[in-house]
Write a protein that holds these residues in place. Sequence first.
Motif, PDB file in Angstrom:
ATOM      1  N   ILE B 435       0.843  -1.496   0.191  1.00  0.00           N
ATOM      2  CA  ILE B 435       0.321  -0.213  -0.220  1.00  0.00           C
ATOM      3  C   ILE B 435       1.211   1.038  -0.017  1.00  0.00           C
ATOM      4  O   ILE B 435       1.020   1.726  -0.879  1.00  0.00           O
ATOM      5  N   LEU B 436       2.180   1.867   0.463  1.00  0.00           N
ATOM      6  CA  LEU B 436       3.099   2.611   1.075  1.00  0.00           C
ATOM      7  C   LEU B 436       4.170   2.514  -0.229  1.00  0.00           C
ATOM      8  O   LEU B 436       3.378   3.653  -0.590  1.00  0.00           O
ATOM      9  N   GLY B 437       3.930   1.759  -0.952  1.00  0.00           N
ATOM     10  CA  GLY B 437       4.437   1.477  -2.201  1.00  0.00           C
ATOM     11  C   GLY B 437       4.302   2.703  -3.212  1.00  0.00           C
ATOM     12  O   GLY B 437       4.788   2.989  -4.141  1.00  0.00           O
ATOM     13  N   ILE B 438       2.693   2.163  -3.209  1.00  0.00           N
ATOM     14  CA  ILE B 438       2.143   1.944  -4.612  1.00  0.00           C
ATOM     15  C   ILE B 438       1.491   3.969  -4.047  1.00  0.00           C
ATOM     16  O   ILE B 438       1.197   4.627  -5.093  1.00  0.00           O
ATOM     17  N   THR B 439       0.876   4.006  -2.525  1.00  0.00           N
ATOM     18  CA  THR B 439       1.267   5.450  -2.207  1.00  0.00           C
ATOM     19  C   THR B 439       2.647   6.651  -2.678  1.00  0.00           C
ATOM     20  O   THR B 439       1.975   7.659  -2.766  1.00  0.00           O
ATOM     21  N   PHE B 440       3.425   6.262  -2.601  1.00  0.00           N
ATOM     22  CA  PHE B 440       4.350   6.936  -2.374  1.00  0.00           C
ATOM     23  C   PHE B 440       5.345   7.483  -3.701  1.00  0.00           C
ATOM     24  O   PHE B 440       6.704   7.661  -4.525  1.00  0.00           O
ATOM     25  N   GLU B 441       5.096   6.361  -4.826  1.00  0.00           N
ATOM     26  CA  GLU B 441       4.929   6.526  -5.847  1.00  0.00           C
ATOM     27  C   GLU B 441       5.808   7.685  -7.003  1.00  0.00           C
ATOM     28  O   GLU B 441       6.818   7.123  -6.679  1.00  0.00           O
ATOM     29  N   LYS B 442       4.965   8.684  -7.425  1.00  0.00           N
ATOM     30  CA  LYS B 442       5.475   9.747  -7.152  1.00  0.00           C
ATOM     31  C   LYS B 442       6.350  10.954  -6.079  1.00  0.00           C
ATOM     32  O   LYS B 442       6.435  11.377  -6.443  1.00  0.00           O
ATOM     33  N   GLN B 443       6.389  10.352  -4.850  1.00  0.00           N
ATOM     34  CA  GLN B 443       7.224  11.094  -4.099  1.00  0.00           C
ATOM     35  C   GLN B 443       8.983  10.014  -4.188  1.00  0.00           C
ATOM     36  O   GLN B 443       9.231   9.552  -4.609  1.00  0.00           O
ATOM     37  N   ASN B 444      10.049  11.306  -3.675  1.00  0.00           N
ATOM     38  CA  ASN B 444      11.446  11.438  -3.622  1.00  0.00           C
ATOM     39  C   ASN B 444      11.439  10.628  -2.393  1.00  0.00           C
ATOM     40  O   ASN B 444      11.147  11.251  -0.966  1.00  0.00           O
ATOM     41  N   VAL B 445      12.140   9.440  -2.504  1.00  0.00           N
ATOM     42  CA  VAL B 445      12.115   8.636  -1.021  1.00  0.00           C
ATOM     43  C   VAL B 445      13.549   7.835  -0.739  1.00  0.00           C
ATOM     44  O   VAL B 445      13.914   7.729  -0.106  1.00  0.00           O
ATOM     45  N   ALA B 489      17.349  12.477  15.608  1.00  0.00           N
ATOM     46  CA  ALA B 489      17.026  12.070  14.260  1.00  0.00           C
ATOM     47  C   ALA B 489      15.674  12.427  13.481  1.00  0.00           C
ATOM     48  O   ALA B 489      15.702  12.848  12.357  1.00  0.00           O
ATOM     49  N   LEU B 490      14.612  11.595  14.086  1.00  0.00           N
ATOM     50  CA  LEU B 490      13.984  12.180  13.321  1.00  0.00           C
ATOM     51  C   LEU B 490      13.347  13.448  13.570  1.00  0.00           C
ATOM     52  O   LEU B 490      13.096  13.543  11.996  1.00  0.00           O
ATOM     53  N   VAL B 491      13.315  14.233  14.325  1.00  0.00           N
ATOM     54  CA  VAL B 491      12.667  15.595  14.036  1.00  0.00           C
ATOM     55  C   VAL B 491      14.107  16.057  12.998  1.00  0.00           C
ATOM     56  O   VAL B 491      13.593  17.263  12.331  1.00  0.00           O
ATOM     57  N   LEU B 492      15.169  15.973  13.396  1.00  0.00           N
ATOM     58  CA  LEU B 492      16.142  16.720  12.756  1.00  0.00           C
ATOM     59  C   LEU B 492      16.373  16.373  11.252  1.00  0.00           C
ATOM     60  O   LEU B 492      16.288  17.176  10.007  1.00  0.00           O
ATOM     61  N   MET B 493      15.991  14.857  10.737  1.00  0.00           N
ATOM     62  CA  MET B 493      16.132  14.806   9.314  1.00  0.00           C
ATOM     63  C   MET B 493      14.524  15.006   9.095  1.00  0.00           C
ATOM     64  O   MET B 493      14.502  15.960   7.830  1.00  0.00           O
ATOM     65  N   THR B 494      13.125  16.030   9.630  1.00  0.00           N
ATOM     66  CA  THR B 494      11.992  16.072   8.846  1.00  0.00           C
ATOM     67  C   THR B 494      12.225  17.582   8.888  1.00  0.00           C
ATOM     68  O   THR B 494      11.868  18.433   8.124  1.00  0.00           O
ATOM     69  N   LEU B 495      13.487  18.132   9.511  1.00  0.00           N
ATOM     70  CA  LEU B 495      13.473  19.649   9.605  1.00  0.00           C
ATOM     71  C   LEU B 495      15.125  20.240   8.430  1.00  0.00           C
ATOM     72  O   LEU B 495      14.740  21.031   8.255  1.00  0.00           O
ATOM     73  N   SER B 496      15.217  19.018   7.483  1.00  0.00           N
ATOM     74  CA  SER B 496      16.389  19.228   7.313  1.00  0.00           C
ATOM     75  C   SER B 496      15.780  19.013   5.616  1.00  0.00           C
ATOM     76  O   SER B 496      14.376  18.824   5.171  1.00  0.00           O
ATOM     77  N   LYS B 497      17.018  19.342   4.642  1.00  0.00           N
ATOM     78  CA  LYS B 497      15.622  19.758   3.527  1.00  0.00           C
ATOM     79  C   LYS B 497      15.274  18.915   2.209  1.00  0.00           C
ATOM     80  O   LYS B 497      14.134  19.070   1.903  1.00  0.00           O
ATOM     81  N   ALA B 498      15.283  17.580   2.711  1.00  0.00           N
ATOM     82  CA  ALA B 498      14.473  16.180   1.836  1.00  0.00           C
ATOM     83  C   ALA B 498      13.684  16.429   2.376  1.00  0.00           C
ATOM     84  O   ALA B 498      13.027  15.805   1.780  1.00  0.00           O
ATOM     85  N   VAL B 499      13.083  16.858   3.821  1.00  0.00           N
ATOM     86  CA  VAL B 499      11.221  16.773   4.323  1.00  0.00           C
ATOM     87  C   VAL B 499      11.255  17.651   4.138  1.00  0.00           C
ATOM     88  O   VAL B 499       9.755  18.217   3.186  1.00  0.00           O
ATOM     89  N   TRP B 500      11.785  18.840   4.769  1.00  0.00           N
ATOM     90  CA  TRP B 500      11.344  20.072   4.892  1.00  0.00           C
ATOM     91  C   TRP B 500      11.178  20.979   3.583  1.00  0.00           C
ATOM     92  O   TRP B 500       9.603  21.499   3.382  1.00  0.00           O
ATOM     93  N   VAL B 501      12.414  20.951   2.089  1.00  0.00           N
ATOM     94  CA  VAL B 501      11.889  21.435   1.193  1.00  0.00           C
ATOM     95  C   VAL B 501      11.285  20.778  -0.147  1.00  0.00           C
ATOM     96  O   VAL B 501      10.145  21.091  -0.138  1.00  0.00           O
ATOM     97  N   ASP B 502      11.493  19.951   0.535  1.00  0.00           N
ATOM     98  CA  ASP B 502      11.273  18.229  -0.713  1.00  0.00           C
ATOM     99  C   ASP B 502       9.681  17.558  -1.021  1.00  0.00           C
ATOM    100  O   ASP B 502       9.166  18.348  -1.692  1.00  0.00           O
ATOM    101  N   VAL B 503       9.342  17.859   0.486  1.00  0.00           N
ATOM    102  CA  VAL B 503       8.610  17.121   1.087  1.00  0.00           C
ATOM    103  C   VAL B 503       6.900  18.259   1.106  1.00  0.00           C
ATOM    104  O   VAL B 503       5.913  18.282   0.441  1.00  0.00           O
ATOM    105  N   PHE B 504       7.526  19.437   1.787  1.00  0.00           N
ATOM    106  CA  PHE B 504       6.156  19.964   3.134  1.00  0.00           C
ATOM    107  C   PHE B 504       6.671  21.113   1.930  1.00  0.00           C
ATOM    108  O   PHE B 504       5.594  21.675   1.820  1.00  0.00           O
TER     109      PHE B 504
END
Lengths: 102, 566
Positions: B435-445, B489-504
Motif C-alpha cells: 500500500i505504501l509503495g503504491i501511495t509513495f509512487e511519485k514521492q522522492n523516497v 534523528a526523526l525531528v532533525l531529518m524532518t527539518l532537513s532539506k529532504a523533508v522540509w523543503v522537498d516534501v513539505f
Amino acid sequence: MNEIEKRVLANPKYQELIRKRTPYGWIMISIMFFVYYGFVLLVAFAKGFISTPIASDMTTTWGIPLGVGVILTTIILTGLYVRRANAEFDPLVNDIVREAQK
Amino acid sequence: MNRVFAQIFLGLLSAPVLGTALVTAAHAADPAQASGSSTNWLAIAMFAAFVGLTLWITKWAASKTRTAGDFYTAGGGITGFQNGLAIAGDYMSAASFLGISAAVMYAGFDGLIYAIGFMVGWPLITFLIGERLRNLGRYTFADVAGYRFAQAPIRVFAASGTLVVVLFYLIAQMVGAGQLITLLFGLPYWVAVVIVGLLMMVYVLFGGMTATTWVQVIKAVLLLGGVSFLAFMVLLQFKFSPEAMFSEAVRIKTELADGDLAKGLSIMGPGKFVEHPFSTISFGMALMFGTAGLPHILMRFFTVPDAKEARKSVLWATTWIGYFYILTFVIGFGAISFVLTNPSFLNPDGSLIGGNNMAAVHLSNAMGGPIFLGFISAVAFATILAVVAGLTLSGASAVSHDLYSMVLMKGGHDTKKELKVSRATAAILGLISIILGITFEKQNVAFMVSLAFAVAASANFPVLLMSLLWKDCTTKGAVAGGFVGLATALVLMTLSKAVWVDVFGFEQAVFGWTSPALISVPAAFLTIWAVSMLDRSTNADKERAAFPAQQIRSETGIGIAPAVDE
C-alpha cells in the motif's frame, strides 16, 4: 552468579581474555576511525592534494589509491582481527569453557 | 541438496557467459529497444527462472521450518561463509548497485567517497559486536540489548527502533522496485509493487529465515557474478589499465563540457559531495554506526552456530562488500566511456533514457548485449526481492518475539502462538509495504534510506553498544537514551532539506546537514550515560551487578542456548 560463572571469573585465563580482547577491539576500531576520518578530512580540507595526479603525465589522482586503500584497509583490518582471534582468543575461550565445566 | 543447488546455480551463471558469445550478433539490434519501457521478455524469462528456483527453495525450507528457532534463525545452522554472502546480499541493495555506479558516472570520485562510507561500519561490527551478539542473543538484537535489563521497556524501545528502520527502508525499496521494474520489464508500476510484495510474503511466511537466507545467498552470488563480468568487460576495453580508463573518462567529460578541461578533471577529485564538511562527516557517521544498528543485518548473526562462525561471516561479508564497491566504481567509470557516448542510451538533452540511476543497466547492454541486459535486470529485481524479505522478517520478529512474546506474554512460552503472530505480522507488513509503495509512487523516497541509517545509528546502535560493554548502564539509561536518539534523528531529518523543503514545500531547510548523526548519536550516548549515572534505584543496582555474568557469556558463550529449539 552460579558455580560455573564463579569458576570462570576466578580463572586467570578469563582475566587474560578480557584484558586482551576488548582493548584490541578498541585499538582496531581506533585505527579504522583514524583512517576513515583522516580520509574524509583530507577530502574536505585538502581538496588540492586529493585532486593532484600521482605523476605529472598521469590522470589518476592521489584520491583514487587513497580511497581504494580505505576499502582495502577495512578488509585487511578485519582479516588481522580474525586471524588473531582464531589463533589466540579461541584457544583461550576453549580452555576457559573446558575448565569451567570440570 | 547442495549439489542440486550448485548445478542450478551454475546453469544460471552460464547465462551471461553464453550471452557474450552472442554479443556480436545481438549487438546490431537497437539497444534502446530493450532498455525502454516495452515489455522485455528476455529479462522476464530470466527473472521467472530466479523466482522458480527461489520458490522451490522456499518449499524445501518450509518443510524444515517447524519451531520458532527455525523460523527466526534457520535453526542456527547457517555456515559462516553462507551467512557472509547473505549479509553481503542484504547490504548490496539495488539502490547501492544502481545508485553508486550512477553517482560515479556523474560525479566520479564523489561516488567513491560515498561508497567508502558504506564500508567502514563493518569493522565496528567485527571488532566489538558480532561475536558478542551471537553469544548473548537468540532471535532479535533486543535479546542482547536487554540481556540484564527490565524486559518490557527495552523491548518496546527495540521494537520501535526496528520498526521505524524497517518501514522506512521497506518503503524506499518498494518505490525503487516499482520504478525500476516498470522500466526494465515494461510492467505497470502497481503490478511490480504487488509482485514484489506477494513474493516476499511467500518467502517469509512459508520459508522463514531459511528461505530468506538462501534467496539472499543466490542473489548475492548472481549480483557479484554480474558486476564481476561487467567490470571485467570494462577493464578489458582499456587493456586492464585504470589510468587509461580515467584519462578516457576525463577526455569524454571535457568534451561534454564543451572543452572545459577543469570540468573534465573535476571527476578525479572531491566535488559537490564535500562542499559542507560537517554535513559529510555527519553522513559518514550515520553510515558507519548505522550499519551496526540495522536490525535485519544484526538478525543474521543469530543464524550461525557460534561466535567463531559469526566472526567468519563478517570477514566474508566485508570482503564481498569491499569487492563489490570497488567494482561499482569501475562500472561507473565504464559508463562514462560507453554509456554517455552512445546516443542510443541518451535522450536528446543528453540525460539517460529511463532516468539517472540507469547507468549500470545501460552499460550491461553496451558490454554484453540484450542477454546480459536481461540478466542484470533480473538480478536487480531479485536484489530488491531478497532485501525486502530480510527486512520483513526482521520487522516480524520484533513484533512477535519482542512485543508479543516478551512484553505481552511476559516471556510465557507458547512458540506455536508466537510463530502465528510472526507470520501474521509478516503478512501485514507485506500488505502495508504494498500500500505504501503504491501511495509513495511519485514521492522522492531517497531520503528514507538515509533516515533508516540515521535512526539505526542514533537509536539502536548506542543502546546495543552501551548495554554490551558498559557495566554501569541501566534500563532507564538505555531506554531514555535510545528514545532521545530516535526522536532527535526523526525531528532533525524532518527539518532537513529532504523533508522540509522537498516534501513539505517550505522555502528553506531549518537543519542544513544531510544527516543528523553528528548531533543525534552523541545525544543518545550522553543521555544513556547521564540517566544511568543518576539512576539510584534498586533495579539499577541489580542490573549493574548482573554485568559480570553477562560479560562471561558474551565473551565465552557459556550458557548459550543450543541451536536446537524447544
